[in-house]
Design an enzyme around this catalytic site. Structure first.
Site, PDB file in Angstrom:
ATOM      1  N   HIS A 156      12.687 -23.735 -16.774  1.00 39.40           N
ATOM      2  CA  HIS A 156      12.592 -25.040 -15.920  1.00 39.40           C
ATOM      3  C   HIS A 156      12.353 -24.664 -14.503  1.00 39.40           C
ATOM      4  O   HIS A 156      12.785 -25.520 -13.496  1.00 39.40           O
ATOM      5  CB  HIS A 156      13.849 -25.702 -16.043  1.00 39.40           C
ATOM      6  CG  HIS A 156      14.474 -26.043 -17.382  1.00 39.40           C
ATOM      7  ND1 HIS A 156      14.045 -26.885 -18.196  1.00 39.40           N
ATOM      8  CD2 HIS A 156      15.272 -25.162 -18.169  1.00 39.40           C
ATOM      9  CE1 HIS A 156      14.575 -26.771 -19.434  1.00 39.40           C
ATOM     10  NE2 HIS A 156      15.454 -25.804 -19.312  1.00 39.40           N
ATOM     11  N   SER A 277      -9.064 -22.249   5.555  1.00 38.38           N
ATOM     12  CA  SER A 277      -9.123 -23.637   5.752  1.00 38.38           C
ATOM     13  C   SER A 277     -10.113 -23.830   6.858  1.00 38.38           C
ATOM     14  O   SER A 277     -10.127 -23.142   7.808  1.00 38.38           O
ATOM     15  CB  SER A 277      -7.780 -24.110   6.123  1.00 38.38           C
ATOM     16  OG  SER A 277      -8.057 -25.489   6.756  1.00 38.38           O
ATOM     17  N   LYS A 283      -4.100 -20.790   7.099  1.00 42.88           N
ATOM     18  CA  LYS A 283      -4.309 -20.835   5.861  1.00 42.88           C
ATOM     19  C   LYS A 283      -4.924 -19.641   5.158  1.00 42.88           C
ATOM     20  O   LYS A 283      -5.813 -19.114   5.638  1.00 42.88           O
ATOM     21  CB  LYS A 283      -4.945 -22.037   5.638  1.00 42.88           C
ATOM     22  CG  LYS A 283      -4.053 -23.332   5.618  1.00 42.88           C
ATOM     23  CD  LYS A 283      -2.701 -23.507   4.894  1.00 42.88           C
ATOM     24  CE  LYS A 283      -2.888 -24.016   3.523  1.00 42.88           C
ATOM     25  NZ  LYS A 283      -3.274 -25.150   3.399  1.00 42.88           N
ATOM     26  N   GLU A 290      -6.779 -21.525  -8.548  1.00 39.92           N
ATOM     27  CA  GLU A 290      -6.721 -22.871  -8.651  1.00 39.92           C
ATOM     28  C   GLU A 290      -7.866 -23.393  -9.420  1.00 39.92           C
ATOM     29  O   GLU A 290      -7.907 -24.234 -10.213  1.00 39.92           O
ATOM     30  CB  GLU A 290      -6.644 -23.491  -7.250  1.00 39.92           C
ATOM     31  CG  GLU A 290      -5.343 -23.619  -6.646  1.00 39.92           C
ATOM     32  CD  GLU A 290      -5.296 -24.057  -5.305  1.00 39.92           C
ATOM     33  OE1 GLU A 290      -6.425 -24.584  -4.967  1.00 39.92           O
ATOM     34  OE2 GLU A 290      -4.268 -23.714  -4.342  1.00 39.92           O
TER      35      GLU A 290
END
Ligand code: ARG
Length: 462
Positions: A156, A277, A283, A290
């Site tokens: 979980h 970024s 970043k 992804e």
């Protein structure tokens, strides 16, 4: 427009209809396999006395020269042709004349395209096996290097019990191992030659289908000519296997993304596989992981697309089946790219062992072992569960771990606690005492790693 079917027609085709019908923009990928299949067909025709030896030789060298010219950039595959089959036949006739007109004897584009697709898919199955082996090799190295790199295991997404990085990565080894075995299974089921099925009902020429199958390294010929031209099961199986590979990659990507987050810092992705970024200078984003996760949906889409195409078409060949190609090419290209990139990213990723161990020490990953300690001292498990539950609540209150409590404090929860509790619930003990095969202890994992080596070697030597 150079078409193969002029005789029966008086009018010419509408341009939009021609473009709509044509497949050359994507089936030009079949250039090499179509030549391979046609050469085998011509060789068989000559052996059977259907064409002469001389004609066969002309056909073989004609195809070789076309192939060479295309590969050398001297001959362009253009949309003047409906498909790769027409392109090759028209060019063959242009080059060798009448002998070229005989190559399609006893053959239809239906069994021709069925063959091309099988040859192409078969090559891709082999390529995918190699890629999976490469990924397994990469995982195996990480496992060997991290047999005692402790980290929290989760259920979980909550810290559950401690494991090791080798054990965690080993779970993916199992997944990709099954993927490889699936690919091998598909290969064994699909490796039969449809050539000679004709349009749907075989031919009256005395073809030797066993011989053609042998020339093309198939186990043998397919056994029903109608099925031969309309079977795309193997593509559906293959795309299903690709979808499963993507699902595994996507789950792993999700973990890399979480592990790479500022909160976890379990891993540092190499700059070569990260992006920045345009506005936020600080970043460093895990875009590759992804995108792998993102492209998974697309590969599922390809599978569903072909399943849907196939569900309503009667026997035998129908033009709907032309739709198999773009879906399959998309699925194989994307899976292959994702697997290669993900593996490279993993091979260069840095595991921050300290952060992993620190995380494993916090979050009560040893609570089960603390309960087991009381059980070993004679307390029934359900009671022990309850005692440790109250203990955890107390620790949350004090913002500390179970092993931070002094022995007297522990004893106030149960008299059964003794000084040996600290050893019994240390991170090392919690992991190292899990000795059943499949469990995370380094001792067990060493055995698994040895079995993994055997697996890799078995499939590496073909
Ligand atoms: N381009 C077609 C395909 O991909 C080749 C087979 C054509 N056969 C036919 N009867 N029109 O399926």
């Amino acid at each position: 427009m150079a078409q193969l079917w002029g005789g029966r027609f008086t009018g010419s085709i509408n341009e939009l209809a021609w473009n709509f019908n044509a497949s050359i923009t994507f089936d030009k990928r079949f250039l090499e396999v179509d030549v391979r299949g046609s050469k085998a067909h011509a060789t068989m025709l000559a052996k059977q006395g259907i064409i002469s030896e001389e004609e066969k030789n002309q056909i073989l060298s004609g195809f070789d020269s076309i192939l060479k010219d295309v590969l050398d950039g001297k001959l362009e595959i253009t949309t003047k042709y409906e498909d790769i089959h027409s392109f090759l036949e028209a060019n063959l006739i242009e080059r060798i004349g009448d002998a070229g007109k005989k190559v399609h004897t006893g053959r239809s584009r239906n069994d021709q395209v069925a063959l091309d697709m099988r040859l192409y898919a078969r090559d891709e199955l082999e390529h995918m096996s190699q890629q999976l082996l490469n990924t397994l090799g990469c995982l195996q190295k990480i496992m060997k290097d991290n047999l005692d790199t402790y980290m929290p295991g989760f259920t979980h997404l909550q810290k559950a019990q401690p494991v090791t990085l080798a054990h965690h990565v080993g779970a993916y080894f199992e997944m990709f191992k099954r993927d490889l075995l699936r690919i091998k299974d598909i290969y064994n089921r699909m490796n039969y030659c449809p050539l000679g099925a004709g349009a749907l009902a075989g031919t009256t020429y005395p073809l030797d289908r066993e011989f053609t199958a042998q020339l093309l390294d198939f186990y043998g010929p397919t056994l029903n000519s109608m099925d031969s031209v309309s079977d795309r099961d193997y593509l559906i199986e293959f795309m299903s296997a690709l979808s499963t590979i993507m699902m595994h990659l996507s789950r792993f990507s999700e973990e890399v993304i979480i592990w790479n987050s500022n909160e976890y810092r379990f891993v540092t992705i190499d700059d070569a596989y990260s992006t920045g970024s345009s506005i936020m200078p600080q970043k460093k984003n895990p875009d590759i992981a992804e995108l792998v996760r993102g492209k998974t949906g697309r590969v599922y889409g390809d599978l569903i697309s072909l399943l849907t195409t196939m569900k309503g078409i009667p026997l035998a060949y129908n033009k709907d089946m032309q739709e198999d190609k773009e879906a399959f090419f998309d699925a194989i290209d994307n899976t292959s790219n994702c697997l290669a990139l993900f593996t490279d990213m993993l091979a260069t990723i840095q595991f921050n062992k300290d952060a992993m161990i620190k995380s494993a020490m916090m979050g009560f990953t040893n609570a089960t072992d603390a309960a087991d300690y009381l059980v070993n001292k004679g307390m029934p498990f359900r009671d022990a569960h309850s005692v440790i539950g109250r203990l955890v609540l107390h620790c949350i209150d004090k913002n500390c771990a179970i092993d931070d409590l002094m022995i007297d404090e522990l004893k106030s929860f149960s008299e059964l606690f003794d000084k040996d509790i600290y050893d019994a619930i240390s991170l090392e003990t919690c992991v190292n005492k899990r000795l059943t095969i499949g469990a995370p202890s380094p001792e067990c994992m060493k055995k698994v790693v040895a079995l993994n080596d055997e697996f890799i070697n078995k499939y590496r030597i073909k």
